[in-house]
Design an enzyme around this catalytic site. Sequence first.
Site, PDB file in Angstrom:
ATOM      1  N   CYS A  69       0.867  -1.179   0.000  1.00 41.93           N
ATOM      2  CA  CYS A  69       0.000   0.000   0.000  1.00 41.93           C
ATOM      3  C   CYS A  69       0.904   1.229   0.000  1.00 41.93           C
ATOM      4  O   CYS A  69       1.710   1.409   0.928  1.00 41.93           O
ATOM      5  CB  CYS A  69      -0.860  -0.030   1.258  1.00 41.93           C
ATOM      6  SG  CYS A  69      -1.855   1.447   1.517  1.00 41.93           S
ATOM      7  N   CYS A 180      -1.035   3.945  -6.343  1.00 40.13           N
ATOM      8  CA  CYS A 180      -1.907   3.288  -5.348  1.00 40.13           C
ATOM      9  C   CYS A 180      -2.132   1.881  -5.873  1.00 40.13           C
ATOM     10  O   CYS A 180      -2.439   1.697  -7.062  1.00 40.13           O
ATOM     11  CB  CYS A 180      -3.236   4.035  -5.245  1.00 40.13           C
ATOM     12  SG  CYS A 180      -4.518   3.135  -4.344  1.00 40.13           S
TER      13      CYS A 180
HETATM   14  N1  DGL Z   1      -4.022   0.643  -1.841  1.00 45.55           N
HETATM   15  C1  DGL Z   1      -3.625   1.802  -1.164  1.00 45.55           C
HETATM   16  C2  DGL Z   1      -2.431   2.508  -1.781  1.00 45.55           C
HETATM   17  O1  DGL Z   1      -1.628   1.865  -2.418  1.00 45.55           O
HETATM   18  C3  DGL Z   1      -4.589   2.681  -0.452  1.00 45.55           C
HETATM   19  C4  DGL Z   1      -5.967   2.879  -0.956  1.00 45.55           C
HETATM   20  C5  DGL Z   1      -6.851   3.445   0.125  1.00 45.55           C
HETATM   21  O2  DGL Z   1      -7.124   2.706   1.071  1.00 45.55           O
HETATM   22  O3  DGL Z   1      -7.210   4.626   0.054  1.00 45.55           O
HETATM   23  O4  DGL Z   1      -2.253   3.683  -1.610  1.00 45.55           O
END
Ligand code: DGL
Length: 253
Positions: A69, A180
């Site tokens: 993430c 993301c």
């Molecule tokens: N998948 C996440 C990222 O890479 C975060 C998405 C979220 O929860 O807002 O930033």
Amino acid sequence: MIGVFDSGLGGLSVLAALVDALPQADFIYFADTAHVPYGNKSEEQIQCRVLAIGEHLASHGCDLLVVACNTATTTAVQALRAAHPHIPVVGIEPGIKPAAQETKSGRIAVLATEATARSPRLRQLILEHASHVEVFVEPCPGWATHVEKLQLDDPALAADVRARVEPLLARGVDRIVLGCTHYSFLAPLLSEVVGARAQLVDVAAAVARQTQRLAGRLTHGSGRVQLHSSAHPDRLRAALPLLHLDRVAARVV
Ligand code: DGL
């Protein structure tokens, strides 16, 4: 055991790359579905969740952690490393460096959550790797939630993707960084808008290579994946085929 986590489904795109690179390794994937999305949360809230998940994974025997993430990495990877000094931690950060190296037009864009877009770490990455090119940072509120709800074909999402990406292309951007992990699942939609005008930059495979370098004996397991989550555990398993991750589903125990 290798622990991998994200706010929700997004990190499954990284898990897929990890499973491809380390077919014999054992993984626990943790989705923080009770707290998704992270993108609109404060630094303190994100840090608190990352530390709690780190504890959970360490207590389940993980001896390497992959933060799948960008938002959690840019906000809390240092706190996680400090809390577990003996566990190697691999983070994921927007692929500014490859995009800045590959651009022909000298203009790149980063699509990210609001939290990543405003983070000092993103500014630092741009200064370190992209000071010679023009960088457009585009926060994309709501996109991760659409992925979370598996609404990948929603016309409202398609319209928002177009509204955010067309102006970047009009400015001559030729590399678009998926900042993301949820956005990997929007690659077909993004590619439809972008066509041949720009290339998408996704660093999931690079994260898997870095994990491979650090994994050592952890590469020799039984090739199993456990799915954990803070809410709706069944949804996680059910999402795998819908996200075209049958090869991950085949390893789930
Ligand atoms: N998948 C996440 C990222 O890479 C975060 C998405 C979220 O929860 O807002 O930033």
